[in-house]
Motif scaffolding. Structure first.
Motif, PDB file in Angstrom:
ATOM      1  N   ASN A  13     -15.653   1.474   2.886  1.00 42.66           N
ATOM      2  CA  ASN A  13     -15.762   2.389   4.637  1.00 42.66           C
ATOM      3  C   ASN A  13     -14.442   2.117   4.780  1.00 42.66           C
ATOM      4  O   ASN A  13     -14.198   2.997   5.659  1.00 42.66           O
ATOM      5  CB  ASN A  13     -16.937   1.573   5.669  1.00 42.66           C
ATOM      6  CG  ASN A  13     -18.263   2.017   4.914  1.00 42.66           C
ATOM      7  OD1 ASN A  13     -18.426   2.621   4.026  1.00 42.66           O
ATOM      8  ND2 ASN A  13     -19.200   0.445   4.877  1.00 42.66           N
ATOM      9  N   THR A  14     -13.534   1.174   4.470  1.00 40.23           N
ATOM     10  CA  THR A  14     -12.514   1.351   5.435  1.00 40.23           C
ATOM     11  C   THR A  14     -11.424   2.231   4.874  1.00 40.23           C
ATOM     12  O   THR A  14     -10.479   2.425   5.268  1.00 40.23           O
ATOM     13  CB  THR A  14     -11.715  -0.916   4.574  1.00 40.23           C
ATOM     14  OG1 THR A  14     -13.041  -2.013   4.947  1.00 40.23           O
ATOM     15  CG2 THR A  14     -10.028  -0.727   5.311  1.00 40.23           C
ATOM     16  N   ILE A  15     -11.186   2.057   3.045  1.00 43.98           N
ATOM     17  CA  ILE A  15     -10.596   2.548   2.464  1.00 43.98           C
ATOM     18  C   ILE A  15     -10.473   4.395   2.897  1.00 43.98           C
ATOM     19  O   ILE A  15      -9.687   5.488   3.432  1.00 43.98           O
ATOM     20  CB  ILE A  15     -10.860   3.258   1.021  1.00 43.98           C
ATOM     21  CG1 ILE A  15      -9.935   2.026   0.458  1.00 43.98           C
ATOM     22  CG2 ILE A  15     -10.325   4.369   0.849  1.00 43.98           C
ATOM     23  CD1 ILE A  15     -10.988   1.218  -1.021  1.00 43.98           C
ATOM     24  N   ARG A  16     -12.264   5.005   3.223  1.00 44.83           N
ATOM     25  CA  ARG A  16     -12.561   6.177   4.130  1.00 44.83           C
ATOM     26  C   ARG A  16     -12.445   6.512   4.668  1.00 44.83           C
ATOM     27  O   ARG A  16     -12.001   7.065   6.226  1.00 44.83           O
ATOM     28  CB  ARG A  16     -14.715   6.341   3.185  1.00 44.83           C
ATOM     29  CG  ARG A  16     -14.270   6.840   2.164  1.00 44.83           C
ATOM     30  CD  ARG A  16     -15.840   7.400   2.219  1.00 44.83           C
ATOM     31  NE  ARG A  16     -16.335   7.069   0.691  1.00 44.83           N
ATOM     32  CZ  ARG A  16     -17.075   6.284   0.305  1.00 44.83           C
ATOM     33  NH1 ARG A  16     -17.573   4.965   0.771  1.00 44.83           N
ATOM     34  NH2 ARG A  16     -17.338   6.359  -0.738  1.00 44.83           N
ATOM     35  N   ILE A  75       1.168  -1.267  -0.052  1.00 39.57           N
ATOM     36  CA  ILE A  75       0.271  -0.047   0.032  1.00 39.57           C
ATOM     37  C   ILE A  75       0.758   0.901   0.032  1.00 39.57           C
ATOM     38  O   ILE A  75       0.593   2.485  -0.591  1.00 39.57           O
ATOM     39  CB  ILE A  75      -0.668   0.166   1.054  1.00 39.57           C
ATOM     40  CG1 ILE A  75      -1.739  -1.870   1.374  1.00 39.57           C
ATOM     41  CG2 ILE A  75      -1.572   1.078   0.781  1.00 39.57           C
ATOM     42  CD1 ILE A  75      -2.940  -0.962   2.329  1.00 39.57           C
ATOM     43  N   CYS A  76       1.781   1.160   1.368  1.00 41.55           N
ATOM     44  CA  CYS A  76       3.174   2.475   0.944  1.00 41.55           C
ATOM     45  C   CYS A  76       3.719   2.148   0.325  1.00 41.55           C
ATOM     46  O   CYS A  76       4.189   3.990  -0.631  1.00 41.55           O
ATOM     47  CB  CYS A  76       3.451   2.426   2.109  1.00 41.55           C
ATOM     48  SG  CYS A  76       1.746   3.374   3.683  1.00 41.55           S
ATOM     49  N   ALA A  94      -9.120   8.699  -0.651  1.00 44.84           N
ATOM     50  CA  ALA A  94      -9.988   7.855  -0.996  1.00 44.84           C
ATOM     51  C   ALA A  94     -10.660   7.704  -1.830  1.00 44.84           C
ATOM     52  O   ALA A  94     -10.927   7.229  -2.244  1.00 44.84           O
ATOM     53  CB  ALA A  94     -10.182   8.135   0.187  1.00 44.84           C
ATOM     54  N   SER A  95     -11.172   9.004  -2.452  1.00 37.72           N
ATOM     55  CA  SER A  95     -11.614   9.337  -3.827  1.00 37.72           C
ATOM     56  C   SER A  95     -10.411   8.594  -4.768  1.00 37.72           C
ATOM     57  O   SER A  95     -11.611   8.571  -5.567  1.00 37.72           O
ATOM     58  CB  SER A  95     -12.255  11.088  -3.884  1.00 37.72           C
ATOM     59  OG  SER A  95     -12.826  11.158  -4.623  1.00 37.72           O
ATOM     60  N   THR A  96      -9.733   9.056  -4.822  1.00 34.30           N
ATOM     61  CA  THR A  96      -8.447   9.209  -6.304  1.00 34.30           C
ATOM     62  C   THR A  96      -8.534   6.654  -5.542  1.00 34.30           C
ATOM     63  O   THR A  96      -8.686   6.269  -7.348  1.00 34.30           O
ATOM     64  CB  THR A  96      -7.101   8.980  -5.495  1.00 34.30           C
ATOM     65  OG1 THR A  96      -6.979  10.591  -5.696  1.00 34.30           O
ATOM     66  CG2 THR A  96      -6.365   8.976  -6.753  1.00 34.30           C
ATOM     67  N   ILE A  97      -8.940   6.964  -4.885  1.00 29.15           N
ATOM     68  CA  ILE A  97      -8.258   4.511  -4.449  1.00 29.15           C
ATOM     69  C   ILE A  97      -9.696   4.626  -4.666  1.00 29.15           C
ATOM     70  O   ILE A  97     -10.007   2.936  -5.876  1.00 29.15           O
ATOM     71  CB  ILE A  97      -8.135   4.950  -3.299  1.00 29.15           C
ATOM     72  CG1 ILE A  97      -6.827   5.092  -3.224  1.00 29.15           C
ATOM     73  CG2 ILE A  97      -8.522   3.009  -3.006  1.00 29.15           C
ATOM     74  CD1 ILE A  97      -6.182   5.326  -1.575  1.00 29.15           C
ATOM     75  N   LEU A  98     -10.947   4.639  -4.424  1.00 33.69           N
ATOM     76  CA  LEU A  98     -12.181   4.305  -5.145  1.00 33.69           C
ATOM     77  C   LEU A  98     -13.168   4.595  -6.309  1.00 33.69           C
ATOM     78  O   LEU A  98     -13.140   3.635  -7.181  1.00 33.69           O
ATOM     79  CB  LEU A  98     -13.150   4.887  -4.128  1.00 33.69           C
ATOM     80  CG  LEU A  98     -13.573   4.721  -2.892  1.00 33.69           C
ATOM     81  CD1 LEU A  98     -14.618   5.041  -2.039  1.00 33.69           C
ATOM     82  CD2 LEU A  98     -13.523   3.007  -2.774  1.00 33.69           C
ATOM     83  N   ALA A 112      -4.146  -5.410  -1.586  1.00 30.26           N
ATOM     84  CA  ALA A 112      -5.877  -6.762  -1.349  1.00 30.26           C
ATOM     85  C   ALA A 112      -6.365  -6.427   0.022  1.00 30.26           C
ATOM     86  O   ALA A 112      -7.524  -7.409  -0.313  1.00 30.26           O
ATOM     87  CB  ALA A 112      -5.032  -8.768  -1.615  1.00 30.26           C
ATOM     88  N   SER A 113      -6.225  -6.058   0.966  1.00 28.38           N
ATOM     89  CA  SER A 113      -6.632  -5.839   2.107  1.00 28.38           C
ATOM     90  C   SER A 113      -8.035  -5.035   2.300  1.00 28.38           C
ATOM     91  O   SER A 113      -8.770  -5.071   3.011  1.00 28.38           O
ATOM     92  CB  SER A 113      -5.508  -5.812   3.037  1.00 28.38           C
ATOM     93  OG  SER A 113      -5.218  -3.685   2.670  1.00 28.38           O
ATOM     94  N   LEU A 114      -7.884  -4.165   1.148  1.00 24.51           N
ATOM     95  CA  LEU A 114      -8.942  -2.571   0.751  1.00 24.51           C
ATOM     96  C   LEU A 114      -9.625  -3.500  -0.367  1.00 24.51           C
ATOM     97  O   LEU A 114     -10.977  -2.954  -0.403  1.00 24.51           O
ATOM     98  CB  LEU A 114      -7.590  -1.354  -0.587  1.00 24.51           C
ATOM     99  CG  LEU A 114      -6.337  -1.212   1.171  1.00 24.51           C
ATOM    100  CD1 LEU A 114      -5.695   0.300   0.128  1.00 24.51           C
ATOM    101  CD2 LEU A 114      -7.089   0.181   2.191  1.00 24.51           C
TER     102      LEU A 114
END
Length: 363
Positions: free
Chosen positions: A103-106, A62-63, A114-118, A90-92
């Motif tokens: 909800n987890t991402i936010r 992730i990071c 979070a908006s970029t990932i979604l 994968a955990s997301l």
């Protein structure tokens, strides 16, 4: 070796120099061949021009890895978060819904991140993660695209510093009928520093950067002064974050599509024609897709419309329209089918087998 890992030459080098890792994480090793030394010496440049395309997320940290569609870092630059024992993308992802755990991402990321990932599209079958070349839409390395990557950030910053963006002040000086005032706050003339830094709306955005070493909200500075302050008081990473977000504010995407000049025709006898289309808006509204199936007698036998889970770009929306069209055709048992779309670039990519770019996992 990145684009065609199944080739024999890729197998030979992998077995000898990086049997348990990716080529970009490989070591030069002891007594390397001349060919491998030459390849390894070029890996730094390749790392700058590649990022991960999310499939199932199992191979992407992730990071630490580059996987976000946010030039020029492509990394998560938000404040560090504790991802416990499994800090992988994968955990997301929810394997049941085959979509992001919204909800987890936010809860883990800042709102803009979070908006970029979604907005990152996932393929229905969750394929393996893949490294892609970011210098062109095809995801294929070329010398020209490598030169583009090297010059991209410099060109963007230079364009902004040369005051070449279409602010209200610039439009007025070029003869466009405009008051020159900022259309958002209506408090000041909209020049470049006001639009991207000093407007109340811009300040609200920059205030989300909580650990910034320079107070971007209270100081009245131009972009060059801010960059110098960041170099003096902060780190190189701070400067990279600033130019990443600055670049994003300078970039706009056109949603215009040329209408097709070809009239619609029914499919041959024994075939079905599946027409798909996608719609994306410039505001925050979610994208949507539509599918309709005709038989050879020009009779519509089934139709589907669906609002997608995020506001995607028009290219991603059209690709998802093709994907949902294929799934709908399987559901309707339309075995012999012809797909028709007005997204010419996607059709050409499918027909040519070039699916290595950002949306290749969908195609």
């Amino acid at each position: 070796m990145l684009s065609n890992p199944s080739f024999l030459v890729a197998w030979v080098f992998k077995a000898r120099y990086f049997p348990h890792d990716e080529i970009l994480n490989s070591k030069k090793g002891s007594s390397p061949s001349y060919a491998w030394r030459s390849i390894h010496n070029s890996l730094d440049e390749l790392r700058k021009g590649t990022r991960w395309r999310v499939g199932n997320g199992r191979r992407i940290h992730i990071c630490e890895d580059k996987w976000l569609p946010t030039p020029t870092t492509y990394k998560v630059t938000s404040p560090p978060t504790d991802f416990e024992d499994f800090p992988m993308v994968a955990s997301l992802i929810d394997p049941d819904t085959r979509w992001w755990k919204a909800n987890t991402i936010r809860s883990l990321f800042l709102p803009f991140k979070a908006s970029t990932i979604l907005k990152i599209s996932l393929s229905y079958n969750l394929p393996e993660d893949r490294l892609i070349w970011v210098g062109n839409k095809k995801g294929i390395f070329t010398v020209k695209s490598a030169y583009y990557i090297a010059c991209n950030l410099v060109d963007t910053v230079e364009g902004a510093c040369m005051n070449g963006l279409p602010t209200m002040l610039n439009l007025t000086t070029r003869g466009v009928n405009s008051s020159g005032f900022c259309p958002l706050c209506d408090k000041a003339i909209e020049n470049l520093p006001h639009a991207l830094l000093h407007c109340d709306h811009a300040k609200q955005t920059w205030s989300l950067w909580q650990d910034c070493s320079v107070n971007l909200v209270s100081l009245i500075l131009d972009p060059i002064d801010i960059a110098l302050n960041l170099l003096e008081k902060g780190t190189i990473n701070d400067l990279e974050i600033f130019f990443t977000e600055f670049k994003g504010a300078c970039t706009s995407f056109s949603l215009h599509q040329n209408p097709s000049a070809t009239s619609w025709r029914p499919p041959p006898l024994g075939f079905f024609k599946i027409n798909v289309d996608g719609a994306a808006t410039e505001d925050s509204g979610n994208s949507s897709i539509g599918v309709i199936i005709h038989d050879s007698h020009d009779t519509a036998i089934a139709a589907l419309n669906k609002v997608l889970l995020a506001p995607y770009t028009i290219e991603v929306t059209e690709a998802l329209a093709l994907l949902h069209g294929a799934l709908f055709a399987l559901e309707m048992e339309a075995s012999y089918a012809i797909f028709e779309s007005d997204a010419l670039s996607l059709i050409q990519s499918i027909n040519s087998g070039v699916v290595g770019g950002e949306i290749g996992h969908i195609l």
